[in-house]
Design a protein around this motif. Structure first.
Motif, PDB file in Angstrom:
ATOM      1  N   ALA A  66       0.823  -1.209   0.000  1.00  0.00           N
ATOM      2  CA  ALA A  66       0.000   0.000   0.000  1.00  0.00           C
ATOM      3  C   ALA A  66       0.856   1.258   0.000  1.00  0.00           C
ATOM      4  O   ALA A  66       0.389   2.336  -0.378  1.00  0.00           O
ATOM      5  CB  ALA A  66      -0.921   0.005   1.216  1.00  0.00           C
ATOM      6  N   ARG A  67       2.101   1.121   0.437  1.00  0.00           N
ATOM      7  CA  ARG A  67       3.069   2.217   0.415  1.00  0.00           C
ATOM      8  C   ARG A  67       4.441   1.579   0.232  1.00  0.00           C
ATOM      9  O   ARG A  67       4.514   0.432  -0.190  1.00  0.00           O
ATOM     10  CB  ARG A  67       2.986   3.019   1.715  1.00  0.00           C
ATOM     11  N   ALA A  68       5.515   2.299   0.470  1.00  0.00           N
ATOM     12  CA  ALA A  68       6.837   1.707   0.322  1.00  0.00           C
ATOM     13  C   ALA A  68       6.893   0.403   1.119  1.00  0.00           C
ATOM     14  O   ALA A  68       6.452   0.348   2.268  1.00  0.00           O
ATOM     15  CB  ALA A  68       7.907   2.675   0.801  1.00  0.00           C
ATOM     16  N   THR A  69       7.427  -0.639   0.510  1.00  0.00           N
ATOM     17  CA  THR A  69       7.388  -1.979   1.100  1.00  0.00           C
ATOM     18  C   THR A  69       7.885  -1.988   2.536  1.00  0.00           C
ATOM     19  O   THR A  69       7.269  -2.616   3.417  1.00  0.00           O
ATOM     20  CB  THR A  69       8.231  -2.954   0.254  1.00  0.00           C
ATOM     21  N   VAL A  70       8.984  -1.301   2.801  1.00  0.00           N
ATOM     22  CA  VAL A  70       9.602  -1.377   4.130  1.00  0.00           C
ATOM     23  C   VAL A  70       8.715  -0.780   5.210  1.00  0.00           C
ATOM     24  O   VAL A  70       8.904  -1.071   6.397  1.00  0.00           O
ATOM     25  CB  VAL A  70      10.985  -0.690   4.149  1.00  0.00           C
ATOM     26  N   HIS A  71       7.743   0.041   4.844  1.00  0.00           N
ATOM     27  CA  HIS A  71       6.864   0.668   5.834  1.00  0.00           C
ATOM     28  C   HIS A  71       5.633  -0.175   6.155  1.00  0.00           C
ATOM     29  O   HIS A  71       4.812   0.227   6.984  1.00  0.00           O
ATOM     30  CB  HIS A  71       6.420   2.046   5.352  1.00  0.00           C
ATOM     31  N   GLY A  72       5.509  -1.332   5.517  1.00  0.00           N
ATOM     32  CA  GLY A  72       4.322  -2.155   5.739  1.00  0.00           C
ATOM     33  C   GLY A  72       4.639  -3.575   6.162  1.00  0.00           C
ATOM     34  O   GLY A  72       3.881  -4.497   5.851  1.00  0.00           O
ATOM     35  N   LEU A  73       5.734  -3.768   6.887  1.00  0.00           N
ATOM     36  CA  LEU A  73       6.186  -5.122   7.220  1.00  0.00           C
ATOM     37  C   LEU A  73       5.898  -5.521   8.660  1.00  0.00           C
ATOM     38  O   LEU A  73       6.515  -6.457   9.179  1.00  0.00           O
ATOM     39  CB  LEU A  73       7.682  -5.260   6.926  1.00  0.00           C
ATOM     40  N   MET A  74       4.948  -4.852   9.309  1.00  0.00           N
ATOM     41  CA  MET A  74       4.611  -5.232  10.683  1.00  0.00           C
ATOM     42  C   MET A  74       4.110  -6.674  10.758  1.00  0.00           C
ATOM     43  O   MET A  74       4.370  -7.378  11.727  1.00  0.00           O
ATOM     44  CB  MET A  74       3.549  -4.290  11.253  1.00  0.00           C
ATOM     45  N   TRP A  75       3.401  -7.116   9.737  1.00  0.00           N
ATOM     46  CA  TRP A  75       2.901  -8.492   9.712  1.00  0.00           C
ATOM     47  C   TRP A  75       4.063  -9.485   9.775  1.00  0.00           C
ATOM     48  O   TRP A  75       3.967 -10.523  10.459  1.00  0.00           O
ATOM     49  CB  TRP A  75       2.065  -8.736   8.450  1.00  0.00           C
ATOM     50  N   LEU A  76       5.160  -9.189   9.060  1.00  0.00           N
ATOM     51  CA  LEU A  76       6.311 -10.090   9.045  1.00  0.00           C
ATOM     52  C   LEU A  76       6.971 -10.133  10.423  1.00  0.00           C
ATOM     53  O   LEU A  76       7.298 -11.217  10.929  1.00  0.00           O
ATOM     54  CB  LEU A  76       7.321  -9.642   7.993  1.00  0.00           C
ATOM     55  N   ALA A  77       7.133  -8.971  11.027  1.00  0.00           N
ATOM     56  CA  ALA A  77       7.729  -8.929  12.360  1.00  0.00           C
ATOM     57  C   ALA A  77       6.890  -9.727  13.355  1.00  0.00           C
ATOM     58  O   ALA A  77       7.425 -10.459  14.199  1.00  0.00           O
ATOM     59  CB  ALA A  77       7.870  -7.478  12.812  1.00  0.00           C
ATOM     60  N   ALA A  78       5.561  -9.619  13.258  1.00  0.00           N
ATOM     61  CA  ALA A  78       4.683 -10.323  14.189  1.00  0.00           C
ATOM     62  C   ALA A  78       4.772 -11.832  14.008  1.00  0.00           C
ATOM     63  O   ALA A  78       4.851 -12.588  14.989  1.00  0.00           O
ATOM     64  CB  ALA A  78       3.242  -9.850  14.004  1.00  0.00           C
ATOM     65  N   LEU A  79       4.772 -12.302  12.764  1.00  0.00           N
ATOM     66  CA  LEU A  79       4.822 -13.741  12.532  1.00  0.00           C
ATOM     67  C   LEU A  79       6.198 -14.320  12.878  1.00  0.00           C
ATOM     68  O   LEU A  79       6.292 -15.435  13.396  1.00  0.00           O
ATOM     69  CB  LEU A  79       4.468 -14.059  11.077  1.00  0.00           C
ATOM     70  N   LYS A  80       7.244 -13.559  12.616  1.00  0.00           N
ATOM     71  CA  LYS A  80       8.573 -14.048  12.979  1.00  0.00           C
ATOM     72  C   LYS A  80       8.746 -14.049  14.507  1.00  0.00           C
ATOM     73  O   LYS A  80       9.406 -14.946  15.065  1.00  0.00           O
ATOM     74  CB  LYS A  80       9.665 -13.218  12.300  1.00  0.00           C
ATOM     75  N   ALA A  81       8.145 -13.101  15.196  1.00  0.00           N
ATOM     76  CA  ALA A  81       8.179 -13.099  16.658  1.00  0.00           C
ATOM     77  C   ALA A  81       7.450 -14.319  17.189  1.00  0.00           C
ATOM     78  O   ALA A  81       7.899 -14.959  18.154  1.00  0.00           O
ATOM     79  CB  ALA A  81       7.557 -11.817  17.211  1.00  0.00           C
ATOM     80  N   ARG A  82       6.335 -14.653  16.576  1.00  0.00           N
ATOM     81  CA  ARG A  82       5.605 -15.853  16.961  1.00  0.00           C
ATOM     82  C   ARG A  82       6.487 -17.096  16.770  1.00  0.00           C
ATOM     83  O   ARG A  82       6.519 -17.986  17.619  1.00  0.00           O
ATOM     84  CB  ARG A  82       4.321 -15.947  16.150  1.00  0.00           C
ATOM     85  N   ASN A  83       7.224 -17.151  15.667  1.00  0.00           N
ATOM     86  CA  ASN A  83       8.111 -18.286  15.425  1.00  0.00           C
ATOM     87  C   ASN A  83       9.190 -18.394  16.504  1.00  0.00           C
ATOM     88  O   ASN A  83       9.521 -19.486  16.965  1.00  0.00           O
ATOM     89  CB  ASN A  83       8.792 -18.160  14.055  1.00  0.00           C
ATOM     90  N   ARG A  84       9.723 -17.238  16.916  1.00  0.00           N
ATOM     91  CA  ARG A  84      10.755 -17.252  17.952  1.00  0.00           C
ATOM     92  C   ARG A  84      10.201 -17.776  19.268  1.00  0.00           C
ATOM     93  O   ARG A  84      10.863 -18.525  19.988  1.00  0.00           O
ATOM     94  CB  ARG A  84      11.348 -15.856  18.132  1.00  0.00           C
TER      95      ARG A  84
END
Length: 258
Positions: A236-254
């Motif tokens: 929806a905007r610059a890719t790097v500004h919309g990656l909260m979903w990735l951080a959340a799922l990777k945190a779940r994996n950790r």
């Protein structure tokens, strides 16, 4: 725990193609997928990837501007299909790609299905050590595409019973075709060998639309899924500004791995 790949055809478009794997790595992705890696030499991709795993590439679609969307199900185009598949297999081998998506093309009818089955069988025999995927595409985005239903894909996969052929489960297309991506996943998850995610209904950042990505990751864990979950969406905007979903799922994996 699933690994996450960035579809660099659709993400990080703020920079040239060969600069995107570096941005994907910096953003926390574990790999990349590339729809059509054919505009750059494999050696240039190898340098750009710098060891970054490649989750998937597509077979060459042919002349996209003229309406080609692959050849696997197009009667009379068997030679074109075989040439495009062998080219994809060569590129996949050089890039270490885990999977090849076999594009069906624009066709319909019994002869098209017979052609598709024959071509898939031939292709699977050429690359026994590479997984092949077939992906139903919704008819609004891809008019006339032969494979446009997940139940249709499941029937073909079950009939052929090829050990290296599976369904490419794209959440966006599943929701567009069937209305309920959760129900599609429940019916066909045992046939899936590649997963792609996006938000619904906008095809932007993953999340929403009634599909539980955390639950998906948990199921993939339980199934010892060896592939990637690929982000194939329109930022929806610059890719790097919309990656909260990735951080959340990777945190779940950790947390799961702790």
């Amino acid at each position: 725990m699933p690994r996450f790949a960035a579809n660099v055809t659709m993400l990080f478009t703020e920079v040239p193609m060969l600069a995107r794997p570096d941005l994907a790595r910096e953003a926390g992705f574990d790999g990349v997928e590339v729809l059509f890696p054919y505009d750059h030499a494999p050696r240039d991709w190898q340098a750009a990837l710098a060891g970054m795993p490649v989750a998937l590439i597509n077979t060459h679609p042919g002349d996209w501007a003229s309406g080609d969307r692959g050849h696997a199900a197009v009667p009379g185009q068997e030679e074109a299909f075989r040439a495009s598949f062998l080219r994809a297999a060569d590129v996949a081998g050089q890039l270490g790609a885990c999977r090849i998506h076999v594009m069906a093309g624009v066709a319909r009818g019994e002869q098209a299905e017979a052609t598709y089955r024959d071509n898939l069988t031939w292709a699977a025999e050429q690359v026994p050590d590479i997984a092949l995927t077939i992906e139903p595409l919704n008819p609004d985005d891809m008019p006339g595409y032969f494979l446009n239903d997940f139940d249709q894909a499941a029937r073909i996969i079950d009939d052929l019973a090829l050990p290296n052929l599976g369904i490419q489960f794209d959440l966006w297309h599943a929701a567009r075709i069937h209305g309920d991506a959760d129900a599609v996943w429940a019916r066909h998850k045992g046939r899936v060998n590649h997963v792609q995610i996006a938000g619904f209904p906008g095809r932007n950042e993953p999340g929403g639309g009634g599909f539980d990505l955390t639950g998906l990751c948990a199921e993939l864990d339980q199934a010892d899924y060896a592939g990637f979950v690929s982000a194939e969406y329109l930022p929806a905007r610059a890719t790097v500004h919309g990656l909260m979903w990735l951080a959340a799922l990777k945190a779940r994996n950790r947390l799961i791995g702790a």
